[in-house]
Motif scaffolding. Structure first.
Motif, PDB file in Angstrom:
ATOM      1  N   ARG A  66      34.854  31.207  43.539  1.00  0.00           N
ATOM      2  CA  ARG A  66      35.014  29.888  42.918  1.00  0.00           C
ATOM      3  C   ARG A  66      36.441  29.495  42.779  1.00  0.00           C
ATOM      4  N   ALA A  67      36.990  28.304  43.061  1.00  0.00           N
ATOM      5  CA  ALA A  67      38.309  27.775  42.762  1.00  0.00           C
ATOM      6  C   ALA A  67      38.338  27.410  41.363  1.00  0.00           C
ATOM      7  N   LEU A  68      39.370  27.955  40.671  1.00  0.00           N
ATOM      8  CA  LEU A  68      39.799  27.752  39.239  1.00  0.00           C
ATOM      9  C   LEU A  68      40.902  27.125  39.309  1.00  0.00           C
ATOM     10  N   LEU A  69      41.054  25.897  38.626  1.00  0.00           N
ATOM     11  CA  LEU A  69      42.258  25.037  38.433  1.00  0.00           C
ATOM     12  C   LEU A  69      42.991  25.911  37.452  1.00  0.00           C
ATOM     13  N   ASP A  70      44.348  26.331  37.578  1.00  0.00           N
ATOM     14  CA  ASP A  70      45.215  27.082  36.653  1.00  0.00           C
ATOM     15  C   ASP A  70      45.756  26.187  35.507  1.00  0.00           C
ATOM     16  N   GLY A  71      44.962  26.207  34.405  1.00  0.00           N
ATOM     17  CA  GLY A  71      45.635  25.067  33.175  1.00  0.00           C
ATOM     18  C   GLY A  71      46.545  25.992  32.460  1.00  0.00           C
ATOM     19  N   THR A  72      46.855  27.086  32.918  1.00  0.00           N
ATOM     20  CA  THR A  72      47.929  27.926  31.677  1.00  0.00           C
ATOM     21  C   THR A  72      48.915  28.594  32.421  1.00  0.00           C
ATOM     22  N   ALA A  73      49.360  28.269  33.780  1.00  0.00           N
ATOM     23  CA  ALA A  73      50.187  28.937  34.489  1.00  0.00           C
ATOM     24  C   ALA A  73      50.132  30.568  34.235  1.00  0.00           C
ATOM     25  N   GLY A  74      48.983  31.195  34.449  1.00  0.00           N
ATOM     26  CA  GLY A  74      48.459  32.620  34.215  1.00  0.00           C
ATOM     27  C   GLY A  74      48.617  32.801  32.692  1.00  0.00           C
ATOM     28  N   LEU A  75      49.587  33.368  32.210  1.00  0.00           N
ATOM     29  CA  LEU A  75      49.968  33.533  30.783  1.00  0.00           C
ATOM     30  C   LEU A  75      51.374  32.746  30.587  1.00  0.00           C
ATOM     31  N   TRP A  76      51.559  31.593  30.766  1.00  0.00           N
ATOM     32  CA  TRP A  76      52.615  30.657  30.492  1.00  0.00           C
ATOM     33  C   TRP A  76      53.824  31.358  31.505  1.00  0.00           C
ATOM     34  N   CYS A  77      53.257  31.915  32.730  1.00  0.00           N
ATOM     35  CA  CYS A  77      54.529  32.642  33.521  1.00  0.00           C
ATOM     36  C   CYS A  77      54.655  31.998  34.892  1.00  0.00           C
ATOM     37  N   THR A  78      53.523  31.728  35.585  1.00  0.00           N
ATOM     38  CA  THR A  78      53.656  31.174  36.997  1.00  0.00           C
ATOM     39  C   THR A  78      54.028  29.609  37.085  1.00  0.00           C
ATOM     40  N   ASN A  79      55.279  29.398  36.660  1.00  0.00           N
ATOM     41  CA  ASN A  79      55.909  27.987  36.518  1.00  0.00           C
ATOM     42  C   ASN A  79      55.737  27.176  37.747  1.00  0.00           C
ATOM     43  N   ARG A 392      48.631  18.704  19.710  1.00  0.00           N
ATOM     44  CA  ARG A 392      49.828  18.611  19.784  1.00  0.00           C
ATOM     45  C   ARG A 392      50.634  18.964  21.278  1.00  0.00           C
ATOM     46  N   THR A 393      51.481  17.938  21.844  1.00  0.00           N
ATOM     47  CA  THR A 393      52.009  18.098  23.110  1.00  0.00           C
ATOM     48  C   THR A 393      53.596  18.309  22.881  1.00  0.00           C
ATOM     49  N   VAL A 394      53.987  19.078  23.845  1.00  0.00           N
ATOM     50  CA  VAL A 394      55.559  19.013  24.189  1.00  0.00           C
ATOM     51  C   VAL A 394      55.824  19.448  25.602  1.00  0.00           C
ATOM     52  N   GLY A 395      56.562  18.986  26.436  1.00  0.00           N
ATOM     53  CA  GLY A 395      56.895  19.208  27.784  1.00  0.00           C
ATOM     54  C   GLY A 395      55.498  19.193  28.375  1.00  0.00           C
ATOM     55  N   LEU A 396      55.295  20.298  29.293  1.00  0.00           N
ATOM     56  CA  LEU A 396      53.994  20.439  29.793  1.00  0.00           C
ATOM     57  C   LEU A 396      53.251  21.737  28.955  1.00  0.00           C
ATOM     58  N   ALA A 397      53.227  21.363  27.926  1.00  0.00           N
ATOM     59  CA  ALA A 397      52.090  22.260  26.893  1.00  0.00           C
ATOM     60  C   ALA A 397      51.679  21.236  25.662  1.00  0.00           C
ATOM     61  N   VAL A 398      50.244  21.994  25.666  1.00  0.00           N
ATOM     62  CA  VAL A 398      49.531  21.345  24.537  1.00  0.00           C
ATOM     63  C   VAL A 398      48.534  22.247  23.873  1.00  0.00           C
ATOM     64  N   GLY A 399      48.567  22.001  22.535  1.00  0.00           N
ATOM     65  CA  GLY A 399      47.601  22.746  21.816  1.00  0.00           C
ATOM     66  C   GLY A 399      46.556  21.847  21.234  1.00  0.00           C
ATOM     67  N   ILE A 400      45.423  22.065  21.389  1.00  0.00           N
ATOM     68  CA  ILE A 400      44.210  21.573  20.996  1.00  0.00           C
ATOM     69  C   ILE A 400      43.355  22.326  19.850  1.00  0.00           C
ATOM     70  N   ALA A 436      45.051  26.328  24.302  1.00  0.00           N
ATOM     71  CA  ALA A 436      46.386  25.829  24.740  1.00  0.00           C
ATOM     72  C   ALA A 436      46.113  25.910  26.093  1.00  0.00           C
ATOM     73  N   LEU A 437      47.161  24.730  26.938  1.00  0.00           N
ATOM     74  CA  LEU A 437      47.179  24.471  28.197  1.00  0.00           C
ATOM     75  C   LEU A 437      48.377  24.368  28.475  1.00  0.00           C
ATOM     76  N   SER A 438      48.991  24.807  29.678  1.00  0.00           N
ATOM     77  CA  SER A 438      50.524  24.838  30.021  1.00  0.00           C
ATOM     78  C   SER A 438      50.374  25.110  31.496  1.00  0.00           C
ATOM     79  N   PRO A 439      49.867  24.179  32.363  1.00  0.00           N
ATOM     80  CA  PRO A 439      49.884  24.419  33.885  1.00  0.00           C
ATOM     81  C   PRO A 439      51.349  24.716  34.672  1.00  0.00           C
ATOM     82  N   PRO A 440      51.199  25.229  35.668  1.00  0.00           N
ATOM     83  CA  PRO A 440      52.387  25.291  36.689  1.00  0.00           C
ATOM     84  C   PRO A 440      53.057  23.945  36.689  1.00  0.00           C
ATOM     85  N   LEU A 441      54.359  23.963  36.794  1.00  0.00           N
ATOM     86  CA  LEU A 441      54.870  22.764  37.065  1.00  0.00           C
ATOM     87  C   LEU A 441      55.007  21.952  38.380  1.00  0.00           C
TER      88      LEU A 441
END
Ligand code: PLP
Length: 463
Positions: A66-79, A392-400, A436-441
């Motif tokens: 199954r394709a999974l859209l990466d909402g987290t850039a892995g663990l905040w790393c695959t920018n 809360r959002t800042v840049g391409l990051a959000v905490g819900i 927490a969401l932080s997708p690749p850029l």
């Protein structure tokens, strides 16, 4: 039983029957028992595993394809997105050319090239780069540089380190000591002595549903003056904080907070360390968050995005004056007694150089900045869903933030993460009561909408 010397018996008999059996078992497929997963509830994972087998650009693919859209850039790393061709090619080339070169007493050219490129991205006179392999190592390295810096300048009484409540600085003893996450601290003994903490900068009452840096909260920096009054500046080596606390739920710095902290550190000769393991390499629309806030810290830690997660790497960037303070004494003597076997590993350097090329060629930091308002608007569409207490959002990051389930802290966010993976085809991160969401850029506007649609459905489904 004595172990036979190699060469005294035929090779075929050298491996005992028992050892043979063991070798056979290690190849047994589908056994989830041996692997002790980090920062994961192992029993619940093994009951319902979330196995990922490949990735490309904005997507992961599960074992059942199954394709999974990466909402987290892995663990905040695959920018830069996943399995980008130039990065893969650079790693392959490096592996063929130079598998490893000793990090102590020798070096290879790519290490110098990458250090120069990283330094060029950092603000001010942050020009000296020390490499390691992870964010945790970067933090411990920065803390050690800070302590040693005061020592070599004859201010050895400055041994105290100041962190912040709700800070996350990895899992080394230094990092968990200055960090402010209770579970990271309570199981591991007395930790480093001589550590104190600033208060966290978050208040739901004053900051709920803020896009970007909240207006309220700069005064929390003044708590450093209180700690100076308590301990005396002559005992304090450094303050370490994340410009945006990521792992404890995306807590952007209040407006003016970092500037105030810088001024107080300057007043008292205290080093200021920005832990940019998450905020480095574009997450907030700049190479480093320091640039976004116009504040030059004395040391910056980085990791994750430097190689877009493709090969482990971390590091510390130091101001010229810090490096120069060490460059004294006899020239054959090591100036900083610190380093890792895999500091500036050739594969990591190759991945880093290719990653920085991609960031430059595709203008990914600018892209993150341009997408920030769109991302924040999309995130705020979840306001009003049942159980959503703050966004809360800042840049391409959000905490819900989600409401806690009675008697089961963290369960609701965990269920949203599971539901998102199993039913919605999106990867999100559960951090306590926060999603927490932080997708690749490289994320597109349509994919931003898709992420929040899917997360919204998952939140409603687990209510
Ligand atoms: C701010 C910060 N510092 C340090 C670390 C630790 O990095 P690592 O897991 O690579 O050791 C992290 C990890 O998320 C982090 O967010």
């Amino acid at each position: 039983m004595p172990v036979p010397m190699p060469g005294t018996m035929p090779e075929s008999e050298m491996v005992s029957d028992m050892a043979q059996t063991r070798l056979a078992t290690v190849t047994a497929p589908n056994d989830l028992e041996s692997y002790w997963l980090p920062f994961t509830p192992n029993r619940s994972f093994k009951r319902s595993p979330r196995l990922i087998v490949r990735a490309k650009d904005m997507h992961y693919y599960s074992a059942d394809n199954r394709a999974l859209l990466d909402g987290t850039a892995g663990l905040w790393c695959t920018n830069a997105g996943h399995n980008r061709d130039p990065i893969v090619a650079a790693i392959k080339r490096a592996a063929e050319q130079l598998d490893y070169s000793p990090a102590f007493q020798f070096a290879h050219p790519a290490a110098f090239e990458l250090a120069g490129r990283v330094a060029a991205l950092a603000p001010g006179d942050l020009n000296r780069v020390f490499f390691c392999n992870s964010g945790s190592e970067a933090v411990d390295t920065a803390l050690k540089i800070a302590l040693a810096y005061h020592n070599v300048r004859g201010e050895g009484s400055r041994t105290r380190l100041i962190g912040r409540e709700r800070g996350y600085h990895g899992v080394g003893f230094g990092g968990i000591s200055v960090g402010g996450i209770v579970n990271n601290r309570k199981f591991f003994g007395s930790l480093l002595a001589g550590v104190d903490h600033l208060p966290a900068t978050y208040s739901r009452e004053h900051q709920a549903f803020t896009k970007g840096e909240p207006q309220w909260g700069a005064h929390f920096a003044d708590e450093l003056e209180r700690l100076v009054a308590l301990h005396d500046a002559a005992t304090i080596a450094a303050v370490i904080i994340e410009p945006m606390a990521g792992s404890t739920g995306v807590l952007p710095a209040p407006q003016g907070y970092l500037q105030r902290l810088r001024a107080i550190c300057d007043r008292h000769g205290i080093l200021l360390i920005f832990d940019e393991v998450i905020t480095g390499f574009g997450r907030l629309g700049y190479a480093f968050a320091a640039e976004r806030y116009g504040v030059v810290p004395d040391l910056i830690t980085f990791a994750k995005g430097v190689t877009s997660g493709a090969v482990p790497m971390g590091g510390v960037i130091a101001r010229d004056g810090i490096y120069e303070a060490f460059m004294r004494g006899p020239e054959h003597v090591i100036e900083l007694f610190h380093g890792y076997t895999y500091s500036a590993h050739p594969l990591a350097c190759a991945a880093g150089l290719a990653t920085l090329d991609l960031y430059r060629d595709e203008k990914l930091f600018d892209r993150a900045k341009a997408l920030e308002p769109r991302f924040a608007d999309a995130a705020m569409t979840l306001r009003g869903l049942p159980g959503v207490l703050d966004i809360r959002t800042v840049g391409l990051a959000v905490g819900i933030d989600l409401a806690s389930r009675a008697g089961a802290p963290g369960l609701r966010a965990y269920q949203v993460m599971e539901r998102a993976f199993q039913e919605e085809g999106v990867m999100v991160r559960a951090a306590g009561e926060t999603i927490a969401l932080s997708p690749p850029l490289i994320v597109s506007e349509a994919q931003i909408d898709e992420i929040f649609d899917k997360v919204g459905r998952a939140i409603k489904a687990v209510m």
